[in-house]
Scaffold this motif. Structure first.
Motif, PDB file in Angstrom:
ATOM      1  N   UNK A 460       0.840  -1.196   0.000  1.00 45.21           N
ATOM      2  CA  UNK A 460       0.000   0.000   0.000  1.00 45.21           C
ATOM      3  C   UNK A 460       0.875   1.245   0.000  1.00 45.21           C
ATOM      4  N   UNK A 461       0.450   2.263  -0.738  1.00 45.11           N
ATOM      5  CA  UNK A 461       1.208   3.498  -0.923  1.00 45.11           C
ATOM      6  C   UNK A 461       1.501   4.180   0.413  1.00 45.11           C
ATOM      7  N   UNK A 462       0.479   4.310   1.260  1.00 42.95           N
ATOM      8  CA  UNK A 462       0.639   5.026   2.526  1.00 42.95           C
ATOM      9  C   UNK A 462       1.585   4.281   3.458  1.00 42.95           C
ATOM     10  N   UNK A 463       1.415   2.970   3.558  1.00 48.62           N
ATOM     11  CA  UNK A 463       2.262   2.218   4.485  1.00 48.62           C
ATOM     12  C   UNK A 463       3.720   2.163   4.024  1.00 48.62           C
ATOM     13  N   UNK A 464       3.899   2.160   2.714  1.00 47.77           N
ATOM     14  CA  UNK A 464       5.272   2.232   2.208  1.00 47.77           C
ATOM     15  C   UNK A 464       5.934   3.534   2.636  1.00 47.77           C
ATOM     16  N   UNK A 465       5.209   4.646   2.517  1.00 48.46           N
ATOM     17  CA  UNK A 465       5.744   5.940   2.927  1.00 48.46           C
ATOM     18  C   UNK A 465       6.037   5.960   4.425  1.00 48.46           C
ATOM     19  N   UNK A 466       5.131   5.391   5.232  1.00 48.60           N
ATOM     20  CA  UNK A 466       5.317   5.390   6.688  1.00 48.60           C
ATOM     21  C   UNK A 466       6.604   4.650   7.063  1.00 48.60           C
ATOM     22  N   UNK A 467       6.796   3.463   6.509  1.00 47.16           N
ATOM     23  CA  UNK A 467       7.967   2.672   6.887  1.00 47.16           C
ATOM     24  C   UNK A 467       9.255   3.213   6.261  1.00 47.16           C
ATOM     25  N   UNK A 468       9.139   3.894   5.127  1.00 46.07           N
ATOM     26  CA  UNK A 468      10.306   4.554   4.574  1.00 46.07           C
ATOM     27  C   UNK A 468      10.761   5.710   5.459  1.00 46.07           C
ATOM     28  N   UNK A 469       9.811   6.443   6.028  1.00 45.62           N
ATOM     29  CA  UNK A 469      10.137   7.532   6.942  1.00 45.62           C
ATOM     30  C   UNK A 469      10.878   6.984   8.163  1.00 45.62           C
ATOM     31  N   UNK A 470      10.350   5.906   8.741  1.00 46.06           N
ATOM     32  CA  UNK A 470      10.973   5.317   9.936  1.00 46.06           C
ATOM     33  C   UNK A 470      12.342   4.733   9.600  1.00 46.06           C
TER      34      UNK A 470
END
Length: 571
Positions: A460-470
Motif C-alpha cells: 500500500x502506498x501510505x504504508x510504504x511511505x510510513x515505513x520509509x520515513x521510519x
C-alpha cells in the motif's frame, strides 16, 4: 607564579567547519548518484538483457574498486596529503561518469563507471574522512554527521534530478551532465587545507595540577629522564666536548659568572633530605642567540670534595642547577653514549628487516593481528554489503509492485529526507552520551533490519511511505556512527591504514556476497525474500559483536575476581 602548559591541538571548529562544508560538497557531487543507480541504468540494463544480475555485477565491481582503493590510500595520504588525494579522486569520478555516457555494453559500463568512477570515489572517501579526523576530537561525531548530510541531501534531490534528466536528455545526456556536476567536488577538495595550519593552543586547567613553575628547581634523581636526555642532546648538538673537572680547571675555568644566578624559592630547600647542597664548581655558558640578556645554564659538576658530602645512597654522577631560561637536566655522558648505542641498534635492526617486513610496517599490516579490529571490520563489511544491495534493489522492488518512476523517485526522496534529519539532529546528542559509537551503531542497525523486513511486506502506498520515513531516520542514526567506529578504535597515526584496510575488507565481502544476493533474487523471483536476506546479514553483524562483548565481559569479571582474591590474601 604559575604558567599553563600549552600544546597545539586540532581546533574542533574554526576552519574545521569549512572543511565540513568541503567534505559535504565532495560527498554530494561524488556519492549521491549511487542510490539512483537502478533509476538511471534500469532501461539500459533491460535493453542489454542483464537486469538484476547485471546490476549486481556492476555495483559489486564498483564497490570493490571503492574499497580496494583503501589498500593504497593510506600510503598515498602519508606520501602526499589528503587534499591532493581528494583532488585526484574527484577528477577520476568526473572522468568515469562522462566516459560512461558512450556505454553500449556491460564491459564498457564496468570499465568506466565501476572501475574509474569507483577508484575516484574510494580516494575521496578515505581522504575526506582522514581530513575530518585531523580537525576534530570532541566534536568528531557532529562533524562527520554534518558532512554525511551532504550525501543524504544529494540522495533526496538526485532521484528527482535523474528523472527529469532522463525525460529531457535520455540516459546518455543525463549521465554526461552528472559527470559535469561531479567536477564541482574539486572545489570542496580545495578547502581541505592541512590541519596543522589551523592548530590552536590548548589551555590546561590549573586546578588539575597541569602547570609548571616559572622558576623551577633541580629535578629529583630519576625524574623525567627521557625529557632530560633530549635536552642534553640539544645542548651538546653544537660540538660541545665533555671534559673532566680537572681538564676544565686546567683550561682556566673560573667560578665567577658573567650573569647573575636566578633561583626559585625551592632551590634553597636542597635535596630530598631537606638541606641545601654545598656549592659546587660551575660552568657558565650562554647558548641563546635570541635572548640578549644572556640566557644561561649552570652545570654543577661533582668534585671529589663534594662527592664526600653527598648522602651515601646518592648515585647521581652529575647535577644541574637550572635558571628560568633552561630546564634542569642530568648532564650525563654515560646516558648520551647509551642513547647513541640504542639508536645504532635500531638502525641495524631496520637494515636487517626483510622486504616483506618493511612492507608490513609501511602498510601497517600489523593491525590484522588484532582480533577486535578484525571483528570490527567483519561486522562493518557485512552490514555494508546489505546496505549497498538494498540501495540497488529498492527501485526494482517498487517497480515490481506496480509503481512508476515518479512514485519511485518520491519514495527515495522521502527516505533520504528523514535520513538527513537524523544526521543533523542526532550527532550532538550522541557526542554527549557516555556510550561507545560502536554500541550506538549496533543498536541502530538492529532496528533498521527489522524495519526493512517489515517494509518488504508492504504494497500500500501510505504504508510504504510510513515505513520509509521510519527506516530512513534509523538509517541516518546508524550511519553517523558507521565510520566513527574505526576512528574510535584506532589512533590518529594508524587511522589512514585502519580505514584503508577496513575498506579492503568491505571490498572482499562485496565481491563475495554481492552477486550471491543477486542470485538469490533471480532464483526466487522474489524481491521481499532478497530484502529479508539482507536483514540476515545485518543480524550477523549484531551477533558477532555481541559475542565479542560477552567474551570481554567474562574476561573482565574473571580479572576482577582474581584481583579481589589476591587483595584478600595480601591483607
Amino acid at each position: 607564579m604559575f604558567m599553563e602548559n600549552k600544546k597545539l591541538v586540532p581546533p574542533d571548529g574554526g576552519w574545521g567547519w569549512i572543511v565540513v562544508m568541503g567534505v559535504s560538497a565532495v560527498n554530494l557531487c561524488t556519492r549521491s548518484i549511487e542510490q539512483s543507480f537502478g533509476l538511471l541504468f534500469g532501461d539500459l540494463l533491460k535493453d542489454l538483457g542483464v537486469e538484476t544480475t547485471g546490476a549486481a555485477v556492476i555495483m559489486s565491481t564498483l564497490d570493490a574498486l571503492i574499497n580496494f582503493s583503501g589498500l593504497f590510500t593510506g600510503p598515498l595520504i602519508r606520501a602526499f596529503s589528503y587534499r591532493k588525494v581528494s583532488l585526484a579522486g574527484s577528477l577520476l569520478v568526473a572522468i568515469g561518469l562522462i566516459l560512461t555516457s558512450w556505454a553500449n555494453s556491460m564491459a564498457h559500463i564496468i570499465a568506466t563507471y565501476s572501475i574509474i568512477n569507483g577508484l575516484g570515489v574510494g580516494l575521496t572517501a578515505s581522504a575526506t574522512f582522514v581530513a575530518l579526523n585531523n580537525y576534530f576530537l570532541k566534536r568528531r561525531g557532529q562533524a562527520i554527521g554534518f558532512s554525511l548530510a551532504g550525501t543524504a541531501f544529494g540522495m533526496m534531490l538526485m532521484p528527482q534530478a535523474v528523472r527529469l534528466l532522463l525525460d529531457e536528455f535520455g540516459f546518455r545526456g543525463a549521465i554526461f551532465l552528472l559527470g559535469g556536476f561531479a567536477l564541482n567536488s574539486l572545489v570542496g577538495s580545495v578547502l581541505l587545507q592541512p590541519a596543522k595550519w589551523h592548530y590552536v593552543s590548548e589551555e590546561k586547567c590549573l586546578e588539575d595540577g597541569d602547570y609548571k613553575q616559572e622558576m623551577e628547581t633541580i629535578k629529583e634523581d630519576g625524574e623525567d629522564e627521557d625529557t632530560e636526555q633530549a635536552e642534553v642532546n640539544k645542548l651538546i648538538s653544537n660540538h660541545l666536548v665533555i671534559k673532566t673537572f680537572e681538564e676544565l680547571k686546567a683550561g682556566a675555568l673560573t667560578r665567577k659568572s658573567t650573569f647573575p644566578r636566578n633561583f626559585s624559592t625551592m632551590s634553597f630547600m636542597g635535596n630530598r633530605v631537606g638541606r641545601r647542597r654545598t656549592s659546587k664548581e660551575s660552568i657558565m655558558s650562554s647558548y641563546s642567540r635570541l635572548d640578549f640578556t644572556g640566557s644561561s645554564i649552570q652545570l654543577a659538576i661533582d668534585t671529589p670534595e663534594s662527592l664526600a658530602q653527598e648522602a651515601p645512597n646518592s648515585n647521581n654522577p652529575s647535577r644541574l642547577r637550572r635558571n628560568m631560561s633552561y630546564p634542569g637536566v642530568q648532564f650525563s655522558p654515560q646516558n648520551k653514549v647509551l642513547k647513541e648505542l640504542q639508536m645504532e641498534h635500531e638502525k641495524f635492526k631496520e637494515q636487517q628487516k626483510t622486504p616483506w617486513q618493511k612492507i608490513v610496517k609501511f602498510m601497517d599490516f600489523d593491525l590484522l593481528k588484532d582480533p577486535i579490529y578484525l571483528n570490527l571490520v567483519f561486522g562493518l563489511s557485512v552490514f555494508y554489503v546489505a546496505e549497498q544491495n538494498f540501495k540497488m534493489v529498492m527501485p526494482f522492488f517498487f517497480k515490481s509492485i506496480g509503481y512508476d518512476k515518479q512514485d519511485i523517485a518520491l519514495f527515495l526522496s522521502v527516505q533520504a529526507f528523514t535520513d538527513i534529519l537524523a544526521r543533523l539532529i542526532l550527532p550532538p546528542i550522541c557526542d554527549r552520551l557516555d556510550v561507545s559509537k560502536r554500541t550506538l551503531f549496533m543498536t541502530g542497525i538492529f532496528f533498521l533490519g527489522l524495519c526493512r523486513s517489515i517494509l518488504a511486506q508492504q504494497t500500500a502506498y501510505v504504508w510504504i511511505l510510513v515505513w520509509l520515513v521510519i527506516a530512513g531516520f534509523i538509517r541516518g542514526a546508524a550511519l553517523i556512527n558507521f565510520a566513527i567506529t574505526i576512528s574510535e578504535y584506532a589512533t590518529l597515526e594508524k587511522l589512514p591504514a585502519a580505514f584503508g584496510l577496513h575498506n579492503v575488507g568491505k571490498g572482499l565481502f562485496v565481491v563475495t556476497l554481492g552477486p550471491v544476493l543477486g542470485k538469490i533474487r533471480d532464483a526466487t523471483q522474489s524481491y521481499p525474500f532478497c530484502l529479508h536476506s539482507q536483514t540476515v546479514l545485518i543480524m550477523t553483524c549484531v551477533m558477532a559483536w555481541l559475542i565479542e562483548y560477552l567474551i570481554e565481559y567474562c574476561r573482565t569479571r574473571t580479572a576482577e575476581s582474581e584481583k579481589s582474591d589476591t587483595d584478600t590474601m595480601n591483607t
